[in-house]
Design a protein around this motif. Structure first.
Motif, mmCIF file in Angstrom:
data_model
loop_
_atom_site.group_PDB
_atom_site.id
_atom_site.type_symbol
_atom_site.label_atom_id
_atom_site.label_comp_id
_atom_site.label_asym_id
_atom_site.label_seq_id
_atom_site.Cartn_x
_atom_site.Cartn_y
_atom_site.Cartn_z
ATOM 1 N N ALA A 104 1.338 -1.761 0.092
ATOM 2 C CA ALA A 104 0.386 0.041 0.252
ATOM 3 C C ALA A 104 0.634 1.297 -0.568
ATOM 4 C CB ALA A 104 -0.741 0.077 1.675
ATOM 5 N N SER A 105 2.381 1.515 0.472
ATOM 6 C CA SER A 105 2.918 2.300 0.414
ATOM 7 C C SER A 105 3.652 2.497 -0.952
ATOM 8 C CB SER A 105 3.624 2.423 1.958
ATOM 9 O OG SER A 105 4.266 3.110 2.295
ATOM 10 N N ALA A 106 3.918 1.609 -1.050
ATOM 11 C CA ALA A 106 4.673 1.790 -2.483
ATOM 12 C C ALA A 106 4.022 1.444 -3.381
ATOM 13 C CB ALA A 106 5.145 0.364 -2.774
ATOM 14 N N LEU A 107 1.964 1.982 -3.343
ATOM 15 C CA LEU A 107 1.465 2.739 -4.252
ATOM 16 C C LEU A 107 1.016 4.040 -4.384
ATOM 17 C CD1 LEU A 107 -1.512 -0.050 -4.793
ATOM 18 C CD2 LEU A 107 0.714 0.798 -6.382
ATOM 19 N N PHE A 108 1.213 4.298 -2.922
ATOM 20 C CA PHE A 108 0.407 5.609 -2.734
ATOM 21 C C PHE A 108 1.970 6.926 -2.572
ATOM 22 C CE2 PHE A 108 -2.962 3.985 0.999
ATOM 23 C CZ PHE A 108 -3.720 5.105 0.427
ATOM 24 N N LEU A 109 2.484 6.496 -2.074
ATOM 25 C CA LEU A 109 3.620 7.457 -2.542
ATOM 26 C C LEU A 109 4.042 7.886 -4.216
ATOM 27 C CD1 LEU A 109 6.943 6.862 0.106
ATOM 28 C CD2 LEU A 109 5.042 8.292 -0.465
ATOM 29 N N PRO A 110 4.110 7.536 -4.873
ATOM 30 C CA PRO A 110 3.724 7.500 -6.391
ATOM 31 C C PRO A 110 2.537 7.833 -6.914
ATOM 32 C CG PRO A 110 4.688 5.069 -6.293
ATOM 33 C CD PRO A 110 3.725 5.611 -5.189
ATOM 34 N N VAL A 111 1.774 8.141 -6.161
ATOM 35 C CA VAL A 111 -0.080 8.689 -6.433
ATOM 36 C C VAL A 111 0.378 9.510 -6.085
ATOM 37 C CG1 VAL A 111 -1.988 8.866 -6.322
ATOM 38 C CG2 VAL A 111 -0.967 6.537 -7.043
ATOM 39 N N ALA A 112 0.411 10.098 -5.062
ATOM 40 C CA ALA A 112 0.679 11.504 -4.021
ATOM 41 C C ALA A 112 2.029 12.274 -5.117
ATOM 42 C CB ALA A 112 1.592 10.993 -2.964
ATOM 43 N N PHE A 113 2.888 11.794 -5.369
ATOM 44 C CA PHE A 113 4.266 12.360 -6.322
ATOM 45 C C PHE A 113 3.945 13.033 -6.992
ATOM 46 C CE2 PHE A 113 7.412 12.388 -9.555
ATOM 47 C CZ PHE A 113 8.131 12.793 -9.194
ATOM 48 N N LEU A 114 2.706 12.139 -8.255
ATOM 49 C CA LEU A 114 2.308 12.271 -9.325
ATOM 50 C C LEU A 114 1.268 13.486 -9.339
ATOM 51 C CD1 LEU A 114 1.699 9.234 -10.932
ATOM 52 C CD2 LEU A 114 3.453 10.280 -12.206
ATOM 53 N N LEU A 115 0.697 13.494 -8.197
ATOM 54 C CA LEU A 115 -0.312 14.155 -8.250
ATOM 55 C C LEU A 115 -0.141 15.845 -8.054
ATOM 56 C CD1 LEU A 115 -3.069 12.601 -6.538
ATOM 57 C CD2 LEU A 115 -3.052 13.209 -8.394
ATOM 58 N N ILE A 116 1.061 15.629 -7.543
ATOM 59 C CA ILE A 116 1.978 16.950 -6.567
ATOM 60 C C ILE A 116 2.651 17.491 -7.973
ATOM 61 C CG2 ILE A 116 3.813 18.172 -5.141
ATOM 62 C CD1 ILE A 116 3.078 15.726 -3.078
ATOM 63 N N ASN A 117 3.534 16.478 -8.836
ATOM 64 C CA ASN A 117 3.553 17.324 -10.075
ATOM 65 C C ASN A 117 2.946 17.103 -10.609
ATOM 66 O OD1 ASN A 117 6.591 17.031 -11.723
ATOM 67 N ND2 ASN A 117 4.980 16.334 -13.048
ATOM 68 N N TRP A 118 1.565 16.825 -10.887
ATOM 69 C CA TRP A 118 0.608 17.166 -12.092
ATOM 70 C C TRP A 118 0.285 18.698 -11.428
ATOM 71 C CZ3 TRP A 118 -4.253 17.394 -11.107
ATOM 72 C CH2 TRP A 118 -5.608 17.815 -12.011
ATOM 73 N N GLY A 119 0.034 18.819 -10.121
ATOM 74 C CA GLY A 119 -0.496 20.518 -9.576
ATOM 75 C C GLY A 119 0.298 21.382 -9.466
ATOM 76 N N ALA A 120 1.093 21.122 -9.362
ATOM 77 C CA ALA A 120 2.085 21.785 -8.628
ATOM 78 C C ALA A 120 3.886 22.708 -9.592
ATOM 79 C CB ALA A 120 2.877 22.156 -7.203
ATOM 80 N N ILE A 121 4.141 21.283 -9.017
ATOM 81 C CA ILE A 121 5.897 21.547 -9.392
ATOM 82 C C ILE A 121 5.624 21.030 -11.230
ATOM 83 C CG2 ILE A 121 8.240 20.159 -9.834
ATOM 84 C CD1 ILE A 121 6.846 19.213 -7.379
ATOM 85 N N GLY A 122 5.002 20.437 -12.054
ATOM 86 C CA GLY A 122 5.042 20.254 -13.344
ATOM 87 C C GLY A 122 7.046 19.658 -13.784
ATOM 88 N N LEU A 123 7.656 19.020 -13.825
ATOM 89 C CA LEU A 123 8.764 18.222 -13.223
ATOM 90 C C LEU A 123 9.128 18.074 -15.534
ATOM 91 C CD1 LEU A 123 9.614 16.477 -10.906
ATOM 92 C CD2 LEU A 123 10.863 18.707 -10.734
ATOM 93 N N ALA A 124 10.216 17.479 -15.353
ATOM 94 C CA ALA A 124 10.530 17.126 -16.968
ATOM 95 C C ALA A 124 10.101 15.666 -17.401
ATOM 96 C CB ALA A 124 11.932 17.212 -17.886
ATOM 97 N N LEU A 125 9.936 15.498 -18.246
ATOM 98 C CA LEU A 125 8.753 13.586 -18.078
ATOM 99 C C LEU A 125 9.479 12.901 -17.537
ATOM 100 C CD1 LEU A 125 6.895 12.106 -19.370
ATOM 101 C CD2 LEU A 125 7.627 11.369 -21.215
ATOM 102 N N PRO A 126 11.231 12.539 -18.018
ATOM 103 C CA PRO A 126 11.967 11.841 -17.579
ATOM 104 C C PRO A 126 12.380 11.844 -16.327
ATOM 105 C CG PRO A 126 13.083 12.864 -19.131
ATOM 106 C CD PRO A 126 12.156 13.337 -18.856
ATOM 107 N N VAL A 127 12.537 13.020 -15.402
ATOM 108 C CA VAL A 127 12.654 12.990 -13.997
ATOM 109 C C VAL A 127 10.607 12.529 -13.416
ATOM 110 C CG1 VAL A 127 12.472 14.982 -12.188
ATOM 111 C CG2 VAL A 127 13.569 15.006 -14.713
ATOM 112 N N VAL A 128 9.786 12.490 -13.830
ATOM 113 C CA VAL A 128 8.775 12.373 -13.196
ATOM 114 C C VAL A 128 8.862 11.071 -13.340
ATOM 115 C CG1 VAL A 128 5.966 12.023 -13.590
ATOM 116 C CG2 VAL A 128 7.384 13.799 -14.226
ATOM 117 N N ILE A 129 9.241 10.192 -14.296
ATOM 118 C CA ILE A 129 9.848 8.349 -14.350
ATOM 119 C C ILE A 129 10.761 7.541 -13.235
ATOM 120 C CG2 ILE A 129 10.353 6.467 -15.391
ATOM 121 C CD1 ILE A 129 9.275 8.484 -17.968
ATOM 122 N N ALA A 130 11.490 8.952 -13.299
ATOM 123 C CA ALA A 130 12.873 8.310 -11.949
ATOM 124 C C ALA A 130 12.029 8.817 -10.768
ATOM 125 C CB ALA A 130 13.623 9.092 -12.444
#
Length: 282
Positions: A104-130
């Motif tokens: 569950a933790s391994a699923l929650f953290l990537p989701v939180a990272f993607l949501l934060i990136n999509w809503g506030a940060i907007g990192l480059a695609l390779p950085v998002v994947i990493a």
């Protein structure tokens, strides 16, 4: 080809995140009936029931992930996890539940990272994947790191209270009590701490029919602290050989205090060396 692979990876990550959110907040059948019953009996609810009711989404997610966790558990890993959970004092947690929390933790953290990136940060695609892969790895390892930290902290607390508990046992035994009665008196008169809880568990095992020597050996193995294990072995040997229990307890208390003093001196001698790098760089 590389661009296509990247797009497929991002699509899979976003799709997994969406499925996770749906599973986390999906209500099971009968939830509305349960909610109605809870509302009708709200005046009789306990604090624990309210807490469990608030964590329904997390429980649903854990139930969905539990079959995958059981598949990942081998007999060897289950035994190792069970021993670590006991050393941490988490007797109510099973190895399957712990692995479920890891997933569950391994699923929650990537989701939180993607949501934060999509809503506030907007990192480059390779950085998002990493970042997504790294957050999944960190999320999976986080419960294990927390468990190791709890084991270490609990053992330190037990080691700190051990000489005092031994002195109290010596006093009770010299007053004419048996070792079991002395343990019961110490449990009744001391404030709650991990060593007291382990003594209480040992007394319950003896009351349920386990031989006292075996229960003491199990106490040392259960905690995983070599100092406590040495004490229990010395008590068992004193009981077998007919030696004075009070003398054995006093000797063990002096040995533990001396070892603790030596560790404190070693830590004090290492402190100047550890301060060199912060002083140089700051």
């Amino acid at each position: 080809m590389t661009t296509t692979l990247v797009l497929v990876t991002v699509f899979v990550a976003v799709f997994s995140a969406a499925i996770l959110v749906i599973l986390a907040f999906a209500k099971p059948r009968g939830h509305s009936r349960l909610q109605d019953r809870l509302k009708r009996t709200s005046n009789q609810q306990t604090t624990e029931e309210r807490r469990l009711y608030k964590t329904v989404p997390l429980q649903v997610l854990e139930e969905r992930l539990k079959p995958f966790a059981i598949e990942r558990l081998t007999a060897q890993r289950e035994a190792a996890l069970q021993r670590q959970l006991i050393m941490a004092g988490e007797y109510a947690t099973t190895p399957a539940q712990f692995v479920t929390r890891q997933l569950a933790s391994a699923l929650f953290l990537p989701v939180a990272f993607l949501l934060i990136n999509w809503g506030a940060i907007g990192l480059a695609l390779p950085v998002v994947i990493a970042g997504t892969l790294a957050s999944a790895f960190i999320g999976y390892r986080l419960p294990a790191s927390r468990l190791g930290y709890r084991i270490e902290q609990r053992q330190q607390v037990i080691l700190r209270h051990l000489p005092t508990i031994l002195d109290l046992l010596v006093t009770c035994v010299e007053a004419g009590m048996s070792l079991q009665s002395a343990m019961q008196k110490v449990v009744e008169r001391t404030a709650p701490h991990p060593l007291r809880e382990e003594l209480e568990r040992t007394l319950k095992e003896i009351q349920l029919g386990r031989p006292r020597g075996e229960a003491l050996r199990h106490l040392g193995k259960r905690v995983g602290l070599k100092e406590l294990n040495s004490v229990t072995i010395a008590l068992v040997q004193a009981e077998i050989m007919g030696s004075a229990v009070a003398k054995t307890l006093r000797i063990q208390s002096e040995i533990i205090r001396e070892a603790r003093w030596q560790r404190a001196q070693e830590a004090a001698q290492k402190a100047p060396l550890k301060l060199v790098f912060p002083i140089v760089f700051l």
